[in-house]
Design an enzyme around this catalytic site. Sequence first.
Site, PDB file in Angstrom:
ATOM      1  N   VAL A 112       0.816  -1.228   0.000  1.00  0.00           N
ATOM      2  CA  VAL A 112       0.000   0.000   0.000  1.00  0.00           C
ATOM      3  C   VAL A 112       0.838   1.260   0.000  1.00  0.00           C
ATOM      4  O   VAL A 112       0.323   2.344  -0.299  1.00  0.00           O
ATOM      5  CB  VAL A 112      -0.985   0.046   1.191  1.00  0.00           C
TER       6      VAL A 112
ATOM      7  N   GLY B  20       2.908   4.593  -4.040  1.00  0.00           N
ATOM      8  CA  GLY B  20       2.027   5.645  -4.526  1.00  0.00           C
ATOM      9  C   GLY B  20       1.158   6.302  -3.469  1.00  0.00           C
ATOM     10  O   GLY B  20       0.399   7.212  -3.778  1.00  0.00           O
ATOM     11  N   HIS B  21       1.226   5.867  -2.223  1.00  0.00           N
ATOM     12  CA  HIS B  21       0.418   6.496  -1.173  1.00  0.00           C
ATOM     13  C   HIS B  21       1.277   7.543  -0.481  1.00  0.00           C
ATOM     14  O   HIS B  21       2.055   7.237   0.410  1.00  0.00           O
ATOM     15  CB  HIS B  21      -0.103   5.449  -0.176  1.00  0.00           C
ATOM     16  N   TYR B  22       1.152   8.767  -0.913  1.00  0.00           N
ATOM     17  CA  TYR B  22       1.959   9.897  -0.457  1.00  0.00           C
ATOM     18  C   TYR B  22       3.448   9.649  -0.726  1.00  0.00           C
ATOM     19  O   TYR B  22       4.237   9.510   0.206  1.00  0.00           O
ATOM     20  CB  TYR B  22       1.715  10.212   1.027  1.00  0.00           C
TER      21      TYR B  22
ATOM     22  N   ILE C  23       2.299   6.994   4.236  1.00  0.00           N
ATOM     23  CA  ILE C  23       1.426   6.841   5.403  1.00  0.00           C
ATOM     24  C   ILE C  23       0.623   5.558   5.217  1.00  0.00           C
ATOM     25  O   ILE C  23       0.066   5.314   4.140  1.00  0.00           O
ATOM     26  CB  ILE C  23       0.476   8.050   5.551  1.00  0.00           C
TER      27      ILE C  23
END
Length: 133
Positions: A39, A42-44, A49
């Site tokens: 996850v 590409g999550h921030y 986070i």
Amino acid sequence: MTAPAGTASPVAATVRVGSRTPEGLTATAEVDILDSEPVFAGHYPGFPIFPGVCVLECVRRAAADAAPGVAPGPLTAVESARFATSVHPGDTLTLALTWHRVESGWRCDATAGTARGRAARVKLRFAAPGGPR
């Protein structure tokens, strides 16, 4: 614990149940949040986070592993989820779980935290064993 057969989980980490009272109504668990979690891609970017839904998944998996006596039925509701502090790669998510019988089955109240403080408070409702989904 890994996700049950036939289900997908956004969390690759292993949930480790630590302590548990003899009757199983309270328990602790830990989850090491590694930078290899899928996850994080590409999550921030540059400041990853761990998403709140993944914190919920860690609580759900810990609850399933540390359930009291007769295991409760399936998850039927997220009664509440309040997020306070973000979770990042390298954190250890520490979970404290308390089980309560309710009319429709069981409720698991949980707190999740890291070294920076409480990350979330969560209440999950589970059906009674063999009850409706």
